[in-house]
Write a protein that holds these residues in place. Structure first.
Motif, PDB file in Angstrom:
ATOM      1  N   VAL A  20     -15.786  -5.196   3.367  1.00  0.00           N
ATOM      2  CA  VAL A  20     -15.447  -4.222   2.323  1.00  0.00           C
ATOM      3  C   VAL A  20     -16.162  -4.577   1.025  1.00  0.00           C
ATOM      4  N   LEU A  21     -16.164  -5.857   0.667  1.00  0.00           N
ATOM      5  CA  LEU A  21     -16.842  -6.281  -0.565  1.00  0.00           C
ATOM      6  C   LEU A  21     -18.347  -6.047  -0.484  1.00  0.00           C
ATOM      7  N   ALA A  22     -18.942  -6.318   0.657  1.00  0.00           N
ATOM      8  CA  ALA A  22     -20.379  -6.097   0.826  1.00  0.00           C
ATOM      9  C   ALA A  22     -20.724  -4.618   0.704  1.00  0.00           C
ATOM     10  N   VAL A  23     -19.911  -3.779   1.291  1.00  0.00           N
ATOM     11  CA  VAL A  23     -20.151  -2.337   1.189  1.00  0.00           C
ATOM     12  C   VAL A  23     -19.969  -1.886  -0.254  1.00  0.00           C
ATOM     13  N   PRO A  36     -20.793   6.142  12.453  1.00  0.00           N
ATOM     14  CA  PRO A  36     -20.278   6.453  13.795  1.00  0.00           C
ATOM     15  C   PRO A  36     -19.615   5.237  14.467  1.00  0.00           C
ATOM     16  N   THR A  37     -20.189   4.064  14.288  1.00  0.00           N
ATOM     17  CA  THR A  37     -19.595   2.864  14.882  1.00  0.00           C
ATOM     18  C   THR A  37     -18.244   2.570  14.257  1.00  0.00           C
ATOM     19  N   TRP A  38     -18.182   2.580  12.926  1.00  0.00           N
ATOM     20  CA  TRP A  38     -16.908   2.316  12.266  1.00  0.00           C
ATOM     21  C   TRP A  38     -15.887   3.403  12.579  1.00  0.00           C
ATOM     22  N   GLY A  39     -16.347   4.635  12.756  1.00  0.00           N
ATOM     23  CA  GLY A  39     -15.441   5.710  13.157  1.00  0.00           C
ATOM     24  C   GLY A  39     -14.818   5.445  14.519  1.00  0.00           C
ATOM     25  N   LEU A  40     -15.637   4.955  15.447  1.00  0.00           N
ATOM     26  CA  LEU A  40     -15.114   4.601  16.773  1.00  0.00           C
ATOM     27  C   LEU A  40     -14.134   3.441  16.681  1.00  0.00           C
ATOM     28  N   TRP A  41     -14.442   2.454  15.836  1.00  0.00           N
ATOM     29  CA  TRP A  41     -13.514   1.330  15.663  1.00  0.00           C
ATOM     30  C   TRP A  41     -12.209   1.795  15.032  1.00  0.00           C
ATOM     31  N   LEU A  63       1.990  -5.357  13.992  1.00  0.00           N
ATOM     32  CA  LEU A  63       1.496  -5.754  12.669  1.00  0.00           C
ATOM     33  C   LEU A  63       0.011  -6.107  12.696  1.00  0.00           C
ATOM     34  N   VAL A  64      -0.416  -6.817  13.722  1.00  0.00           N
ATOM     35  CA  VAL A  64      -1.837  -7.152  13.847  1.00  0.00           C
ATOM     36  C   VAL A  64      -2.658  -5.878  13.993  1.00  0.00           C
ATOM     37  N   CYS A  65      -2.186  -4.961  14.821  1.00  0.00           N
ATOM     38  CA  CYS A  65      -2.896  -3.689  14.994  1.00  0.00           C
ATOM     39  C   CYS A  65      -2.910  -2.882  13.701  1.00  0.00           C
ATOM     40  N   LEU A  66      -1.819  -2.901  12.967  1.00  0.00           N
ATOM     41  CA  LEU A  66      -1.762  -2.207  11.686  1.00  0.00           C
ATOM     42  C   LEU A  66      -2.782  -2.792  10.713  1.00  0.00           C
ATOM     43  N   GLY A  67      -2.922  -4.109  10.713  1.00  0.00           N
ATOM     44  CA  GLY A  67      -3.926  -4.749   9.869  1.00  0.00           C
ATOM     45  C   GLY A  67      -5.335  -4.338  10.255  1.00  0.00           C
ATOM     46  N   ASN A  68      -5.581  -4.242  11.565  1.00  0.00           N
ATOM     47  CA  ASN A  68      -6.900  -3.801  12.024  1.00  0.00           C
ATOM     48  C   ASN A  68      -7.174  -2.356  11.640  1.00  0.00           C
ATOM     49  N   VAL A  69      -6.168  -1.513  11.748  1.00  0.00           N
ATOM     50  CA  VAL A  69      -6.320  -0.115  11.324  1.00  0.00           C
ATOM     51  C   VAL A  69      -6.666  -0.066   9.833  1.00  0.00           C
ATOM     52  N   ALA A  70      -5.927  -0.807   9.036  1.00  0.00           N
ATOM     53  CA  ALA A  70      -6.175  -0.821   7.592  1.00  0.00           C
ATOM     54  C   ALA A  70      -7.582  -1.316   7.288  1.00  0.00           C
ATOM     55  N   GLY A  71      -8.018  -2.370   7.965  1.00  0.00           N
ATOM     56  CA  GLY A  71      -9.355  -2.908   7.738  1.00  0.00           C
ATOM     57  C   GLY A  71     -10.452  -1.939   8.128  1.00  0.00           C
ATOM     58  N   CYS A  72     -10.318  -1.335   9.295  1.00  0.00           N
ATOM     59  CA  CYS A  72     -11.339  -0.380   9.754  1.00  0.00           C
ATOM     60  C   CYS A  72     -11.436   0.821   8.826  1.00  0.00           C
ATOM     61  N   TYR A  73     -10.281   1.361   8.465  1.00  0.00           N
ATOM     62  CA  TYR A  73     -10.299   2.527   7.587  1.00  0.00           C
ATOM     63  C   TYR A  73     -10.765   2.167   6.181  1.00  0.00           C
ATOM     64  N   VAL A  75     -13.093  -0.173   5.407  1.00  0.00           N
ATOM     65  CA  VAL A  75     -14.556  -0.250   5.471  1.00  0.00           C
ATOM     66  C   VAL A  75     -15.162   1.150   5.550  1.00  0.00           C
ATOM     67  N   THR A  76     -14.608   1.991   6.387  1.00  0.00           N
ATOM     68  CA  THR A  76     -15.132   3.342   6.561  1.00  0.00           C
ATOM     69  C   THR A  76     -14.991   4.156   5.272  1.00  0.00           C
ATOM     70  N   SER A  77     -13.842   4.079   4.639  1.00  0.00           N
ATOM     71  CA  SER A  77     -13.600   4.841   3.414  1.00  0.00           C
ATOM     72  C   SER A  77     -14.501   4.381   2.273  1.00  0.00           C
ATOM     73  N   VAL A  78     -14.632   3.084   2.107  1.00  0.00           N
ATOM     74  CA  VAL A  78     -15.492   2.569   1.040  1.00  0.00           C
ATOM     75  C   VAL A  78     -16.945   2.947   1.307  1.00  0.00           C
ATOM     76  N   THR A  79     -17.360   2.935   2.570  1.00  0.00           N
ATOM     77  CA  THR A  79     -18.730   3.343   2.907  1.00  0.00           C
ATOM     78  C   THR A  79     -18.963   4.800   2.530  1.00  0.00           C
ATOM     79  N   VAL A  80     -18.028   5.674   2.888  1.00  0.00           N
ATOM     80  CA  VAL A  80     -18.170   7.093   2.537  1.00  0.00           C
ATOM     81  C   VAL A  80     -18.203   7.249   1.021  1.00  0.00           C
ATOM     82  N   PHE A  81     -17.325   6.576   0.325  1.00  0.00           N
ATOM     83  CA  PHE A  81     -17.289   6.648  -1.132  1.00  0.00           C
ATOM     84  C   PHE A  81     -18.612   6.201  -1.745  1.00  0.00           C
ATOM     85  N   ARG A  82     -19.139   5.081  -1.269  1.00  0.00           N
ATOM     86  CA  ARG A  82     -20.402   4.557  -1.813  1.00  0.00           C
ATOM     87  C   ARG A  82     -21.556   5.505  -1.523  1.00  0.00           C
TER      88      ARG A  82
END
Length: 91
Positions: A20-23, A36-41, A63-73, A75-82
């Motif tokens: 997220v920071l790199a993006v 597309p890759t992050w969308g699939l993730w 909880l682990v899955c919720l964390g993964n959902v939050a992380g994937c979304y 990264v994807t959201s910040v990428t779209v924003f950038r």
């Protein structure tokens, strides 16, 4: 074994932070990030979350899955924003 899964789950979720920071710091609109890759993730992690909650009922797994959902979304959201900020839409 459950504690080991929880530990690695936390490490995996924390692992999204550098991405997220790199993006966010990207100077080219995060052009090298594959949406597309992050969308699939995102889709995959959402399905895992639904399975964890509704089928397994295991709160730690959920909880682990919720964390993964939050992380994937994140990264994807910040990428779209950038990208939108870097490549303004024509008027």
């Amino acid at each position: 074994m459950s504690a080991l899964y929880a530990l690695f789950g936390v490490l995996f979720v924390v692992g999204y932070v550098p991405q997220v920071l790199a993006v966010w710091r990207s100077r080219n609109g995060a052009a090298d990030v594959s949406l597309p890759t992050w969308g699939l993730w995102c889709a995959s992690s959402t399905v895992s979350l639904l399975y964890a909650h509704f089928v397994s009922g295991d709160p730690n797994y959920t909880l682990v899955c919720l964390g993964n959902v939050a992380g994937c979304y994140a990264v994807t959201s910040v990428t779209v924003f950038r990208r939108l900020a870097h490549f303004p839409q024509p008027a």
